[in-house]
Design a protein around this motif. Structure first.
Motif, mmCIF file in Angstrom:
data_model
loop_
_atom_site.group_PDB
_atom_site.id
_atom_site.type_symbol
_atom_site.label_atom_id
_atom_site.label_comp_id
_atom_site.label_asym_id
_atom_site.label_seq_id
_atom_site.Cartn_x
_atom_site.Cartn_y
_atom_site.Cartn_z
ATOM 1 N N ALA A 121 25.959 -3.968 -9.528
ATOM 2 C CA ALA A 121 25.469 -2.977 -8.562
ATOM 3 C C ALA A 121 23.971 -3.146 -8.323
ATOM 4 O O ALA A 121 23.494 -3.062 -7.174
ATOM 5 C CB ALA A 121 25.769 -1.572 -9.075
ATOM 6 N N LEU A 122 23.200 -3.402 -9.401
ATOM 7 C CA LEU A 122 21.753 -3.570 -9.239
ATOM 8 C C LEU A 122 21.439 -4.883 -8.537
ATOM 9 O O LEU A 122 20.547 -4.942 -7.673
ATOM 10 C CB LEU A 122 21.066 -3.504 -10.609
ATOM 11 C CG LEU A 122 19.535 -3.523 -10.595
ATOM 12 C CD1 LEU A 122 18.973 -2.427 -9.666
ATOM 13 C CD2 LEU A 122 18.979 -3.339 -12.005
ATOM 14 N N TRP A 123 22.158 -5.947 -8.881
ATOM 15 C CA TRP A 123 21.956 -7.209 -8.170
ATOM 16 C C TRP A 123 22.251 -7.034 -6.671
ATOM 17 O O TRP A 123 21.537 -7.571 -5.816
ATOM 18 C CB TRP A 123 22.868 -8.291 -8.736
ATOM 19 C CG TRP A 123 22.459 -8.825 -10.072
ATOM 20 C CD1 TRP A 123 21.378 -8.466 -10.798
ATOM 21 C CD2 TRP A 123 23.138 -9.838 -10.823
ATOM 22 N NE1 TRP A 123 21.331 -9.176 -11.969
ATOM 23 C CE2 TRP A 123 22.410 -10.033 -12.015
ATOM 24 C CE3 TRP A 123 24.295 -10.581 -10.623
ATOM 25 C CZ2 TRP A 123 22.795 -10.955 -12.985
ATOM 26 C CZ3 TRP A 123 24.687 -11.504 -11.603
ATOM 27 C CH2 TRP A 123 23.948 -11.684 -12.767
ATOM 28 N N ALA A 124 23.309 -6.291 -6.383
ATOM 29 C CA ALA A 124 23.662 -6.061 -4.974
ATOM 30 C C ALA A 124 22.550 -5.287 -4.260
ATOM 31 O O ALA A 124 22.228 -5.586 -3.095
ATOM 32 C CB ALA A 124 24.973 -5.309 -4.882
ATOM 33 N N GLU A 125 21.960 -4.317 -4.944
ATOM 34 C CA GLU A 125 20.843 -3.576 -4.341
ATOM 35 C C GLU A 125 19.695 -4.516 -4.000
ATOM 36 O O GLU A 125 19.075 -4.399 -2.923
ATOM 37 C CB GLU A 125 20.343 -2.492 -5.316
ATOM 38 C CG GLU A 125 21.181 -1.229 -5.354
ATOM 39 C CD GLU A 125 20.465 -0.125 -6.119
ATOM 40 O OE1 GLU A 125 19.392 0.318 -5.639
ATOM 41 O OE2 GLU A 125 20.956 0.276 -7.189
ATOM 42 N N VAL A 126 19.376 -5.411 -4.917
ATOM 43 C CA VAL A 126 18.296 -6.368 -4.675
ATOM 44 C C VAL A 126 18.619 -7.215 -3.448
ATOM 45 O O VAL A 126 17.773 -7.412 -2.567
ATOM 46 C CB VAL A 126 18.087 -7.266 -5.913
ATOM 47 C CG1 VAL A 126 17.120 -8.413 -5.591
ATOM 48 C CG2 VAL A 126 17.564 -6.451 -7.091
#
Length: 847
Positions: free
Chosen positions: A655-660
């Motif tokens: 989820a955090l990688w996707a946000e980036v």
């Protein structure tokens, strides 16, 4: 009037002559007369009866059966004819038919003791023990002192758990016939079952005095072994070999006994001796293979298993063991074929599917491996190793909750499983859902299990408090091309050998070129493979080790349970693991202040021993791959990357990688790991990213490659996105050496702060985020200036090589000080202050 000859019955003198020849064992002559007689008098039962007996004596069982069937047909009221036919059926293992015949004989003659006895034997063979018991008791009504009936009755009573009654029977036998060897052995067995161990020992010894075969020696040795009278057990087995030098079983028993004690090298000559007696024993070839495999001699084990298969091409166990040996030699495709063959021969055996699952996983067929492991559990739900292997499979897929569940399933069936508890502790490091208190509690459970198995830990050692040179032991299964070795090499090459002597204790003897670089730095290189925990501890203790460093913790193949015997006065956990071992016998855990701040001391059973700068020092890779220019300058977009396993990339990470990536809509992600060799796993990951708004065209998911190709792959990468709470370690250092920085998120445990520790030591503290928001903002900020990123890339290799993370001499001095500090804390005596000397030397070097 002339009387005509009776053509339906032979004359009495003819029958008597035939019977006399048979009783005189003149079988060829008897056979000729009997054959002629049944042709002349085909419906006369007597001739058929004798003919059948002759054929039985000659081993012509089908002819005997045909003749005795005719005898029973033409002598329907002759109990002996029924009895003889029953014996013939029994000899040919037609047990149901034998039962009918014996019952017919008994009906015709209820007092026929031998028929009752043989009926009991058949019923015993059919595992109808209660019925067999009654038949033997019926036989004794008519033959009260028959020792064979009494002996067999005792057997079935023993098998039913009626030990006191069985003992009475054996004692009756011995009153009638004191030298009845089998009864002495049986009496020993029931006495052992009743807990009357001295009586059991006496009985086995009497059997031996009366000239018993190997069985008595075997039973006596087992009794002595169980009583921990190991020397006496060994003497007993040597006596067995002396008394029965041509007994394969005696020689194999000695070999297996030695192997059980961890004395594997001593066992091998006995297996070889057994095969010199009888080369046709396929089971001994397999046993020899197992002993070879215990020593890590897998190619020699392979030869043994293949020899067993030459003797029996359908020997499924040999195929299984062959598959295991091939797997350990990393010949995975051949191993798969061996397991497939074993399964075809024995499809109901759970362990075959479990072993196949490991090989399929090694081949990158993760989903197929999962199916095989589930099949093992389906066949045998209590199969602990299958649950443990399924845990490992789920970790490889990043399915952490299911992985932990399988560990608890294994522990449900075997609460004392060291392996299941180690796997559970290791798996929990991937998850951010457990409190530090819970992880510590589970680690203490491991401690309770392993310490309960220790008879008596060492309390005295050969160490000298005023020693000027310490003997340091390093226990590991990873002294080859492995992350542990990459971090170890820099230190061992810079150890001051005037102060320290190094001994390696291998828990896995696989070697490669990297092993060759490590070996010259050790005074001794010793294998613990094939040794029991106690035997391994004894070896380490006898070597007089002062400080024992365990480099494995709860990682794969660990031998932590050896430490429970306390073979060294000071025991330390370092390098290969990143959390408490939970073991109270481990005195120290080596860390640094970034990885384990003072607030986290309570997470550890061990006392924290700080190293300045960093607890780890990486060795520059032995590959000739240069740092490339920043690919974003050519591509026009940032390429993020990861080389981490799926287990480290949970939903929060994705989820955090996707946000980036959503914040940088042109950015792409290049992710390389072994699990992506499975197309189904890759498709699952693409689908997971799609749900997060990242399309497949922005993803490059690749399987693992050779080590050199892995380094070259960094030429395509601008920035590494770290995982959490289990970040990169080796991959982070290797990326830094290739000029690629890693953005990491610091957590609340040593493993979660590993990336922060390494990047701080490398001078990249600004690449450490404390929160997810910081992580996102740092990604945007650090990637916004490509020229700055390019400049960092160009100088990063030189920067990290000069930093504490790669500075071997500096790290070696720090370790030297720490080792002497631990020594003096344990032995606070007057004498030469090595700590002060080391600190002075370190200060001089800094000047």
């Amino acid at each position: 009037m002339v009387k005509t000859k009776n053509n339906t019955n032979p004359a009495l003198d003819e029958m008597n002559a035939l019977l006399a020849l048979f009783n005189q064992r003149k079988l060829p002559e008897a056979l000729a007369i009997a054959s002629s007689m049944v042709q002349q008098y085909p419906k006369h039962g007597f001739a058929w009866k004798v003919l059948g007996a002759i054929y039985q004596n000659q081993g012509a069982m089908q002819h005997a059966l045909d003749a005795l069937k005719n005898a029973a047909l033409f002598l329907p009221n002759d109990y002996e004819a029924q009895y003889n036919l029953g014996n013939c059926f029994y000899d040919q293992q037609q047990l149901d038919s034998a039962v009918v015949c014996y019952q017919n004989a008994i009906q015709l003659n209820p007092s026929f003791a031998q028929a009752h006895y043989n009926l009991g034997n058949v019923l015993k063979k059919q595992d109808l023990l209660k019925e067999a018991e009654q038949s033997y008791k019926n036989a004794l009504r008519f033959d009260v002192d028959n020792v064979w009936v009494l002996d067999n009755l005792a057997h079935v009573l023993y098998d039913q758990g009626h030990f006191s009654e069985a003992k009475d029977c054996y004692e009756r036998v011995l009153k009638i016939q004191p030298d009845f060897v089998a009864a002495h052995i049986g009496l020993g067995a029931v006495s052992k079952a009743l807990g009357q161990l001295q009586d059991a020992e006496d009985s086995f010894k009497r059997a031996i005095e009366f000239g018993a075969e190997f069985e008595a020696y075997s039973n006596l040795a087992d009794l002595l072994h169980a009583s921990d009278r190991l020397v006496e057990a060994e003497v007993c087995l040597r006596a067995a070999i002396s008394a029965h030098p041509d007994s394969v079983d005696a020689t194999v028993k000695m070999a297996v006994y030695l192997r059980t004690l961890g004395r594997v090298p001593e066992s091998i000559p006995y297996f070889i001796q057994a095969l010199s007696i009888d080369q046709s024993r396929k089971d001994v070839h397999v046993d020899l293979g197992l002993a070879k495999a215990d020593q890590g001699l897998f190619s020699e084990a392979e030869v043994c298993y293949r020899r067993a298969l030459e003797l029996d091409p359908d020997y499924w166990l040999a195929y299984n063991n062959l598959g295991l040996a091939l797997h350990r030699m990393e010949r995975y495709q051949e191993a798969e074929l061996a397991f497939d063959k074993a399964i075809a021969l024995h499809p109901s055996e759970a362990l075959l599917y479990s072993n196949l699952g490991l090989t399929l996983a090694a081949l990158g067929q993760i989903k197929k491996a999962e199916a095989s492991l589930k099949k093992a559990v389906e066949i045998f739900p209590e199969y602990v190793n299958a649950h443990i292997n399924l845990c490992t499979n789920y970790i490889a897929q990043g399915r952490l909750e299911e992985a932990e569940y399988e560990c608890f399933e294994a522990l449900k069936f075997d609460p004392a499983s060291n392996k299941a508890r180690s796997n559970l502790l290791f798996a929990m490091n991937y998850s951010g859902h457990h409190s530090a208190e819970y992880r510590l509690q589970q680690a203490l459970e491991f401690n309770n299990v392993v310490t309960s198995k220790v008879v008596q830990a060492y309390t005295a050692w050969q160490s000298h408090p005023n020693s000027r040179r310490l003997r340091i032991g390093l226990m590991s299964g990873d002294l080859r091309q492995h992350p542990v070795a990459y971090f170890l090499e820099n230190w061992v090459r810079n150890v001051d050998f005037s102060q320290f002597e190094l001994t390696a204790y291998l828990t896995d003897i696989r070697e490669d070129a990297f092993t060759g670089r490590l070996k010259p730095n050790f005074a001794y290189w010793k294998s613990l493979v094939g040794l029991t925990d106690q035997a391994a501890a004894e070896l380490i203790h006898d070597d007089g080790i002062d400080i024992l460093l365990d480099l494995s913790g709860h990682t794969s193949g660990n031998r932590l349970q050896i430490l429970a015997w306390k073979p060294a006065p000071i025991q330390v956990s370092w390098l290969g693991y990143f959390a408490t071992t939970g073991m109270k016998c481990v005195d120290y855990f080596i860390a640094d202040e970034v990885g384990v701040p003072a607030a986290h001391y309570a997470h550890f059973v061990e006392k924290i021993k700080y190293l300045p700068d960093t607890r780890l020092c990486f060795t520059a890779p032995h590959v000739a791959v240069d740092v490339s220019a920043l690919p974003a300058l050519t591509n026009g977009y940032i390429t993020f990357a990861s080389f981490q396993t799926l287990a480290k990339a949970g939903d929060d990470v994705l989820a955090l990688w996707a946000e980036v990536m959503l914040a940088l809509p042109d950015a792409k992600l290049r992710w390389q790991c072994k699990s992506f060799g499975d197309a189904d796993v890759t498709a699952d990951m693409v689908a997971r990213f799609a749900k997060l708004g990242i399309s497949a065209d922005r993803l490059t998911l690749l399987c693992s490659v050779s080590r050199e190709a892995y380094f070259v792959a960094h030429h395509e990468v601008d920035v590494i996105l770290d995982t959490f709470p289990y970040p990169g370690g080796t991959t982070t250092c290797e990326a830094l050496w290739m000029g690629v920085p890693t953005l990491t998120l610091a957590g609340d445990s040593l493993i979660a702060r590993q990336g922060a520790s390494m990047l701080s030591a490398a001078g990249l503290a600004d690449w450490v985020a404390e929160t997810k928001v910081d992580y996102l903002n740092a990604a945007l900020a650090l990637c916004s200036d490509l020229s700055q990123l390019a400049n960092l890339r160009a100088k990063l290799r030189a920067q990290v090589l000069a930093s504490p993370l790669f500075d071997a001499e500096r790290f070696a001095k720090n370790m030297e000080i720490a080792l002497w500090e631990m020594w003096h804390e344990h032995y606070p005596v007057a004498g030469v202050d090595k700590v002060a000397q080391a600190k002075d030397a370190s200060a001089t070097n800094e000047k």
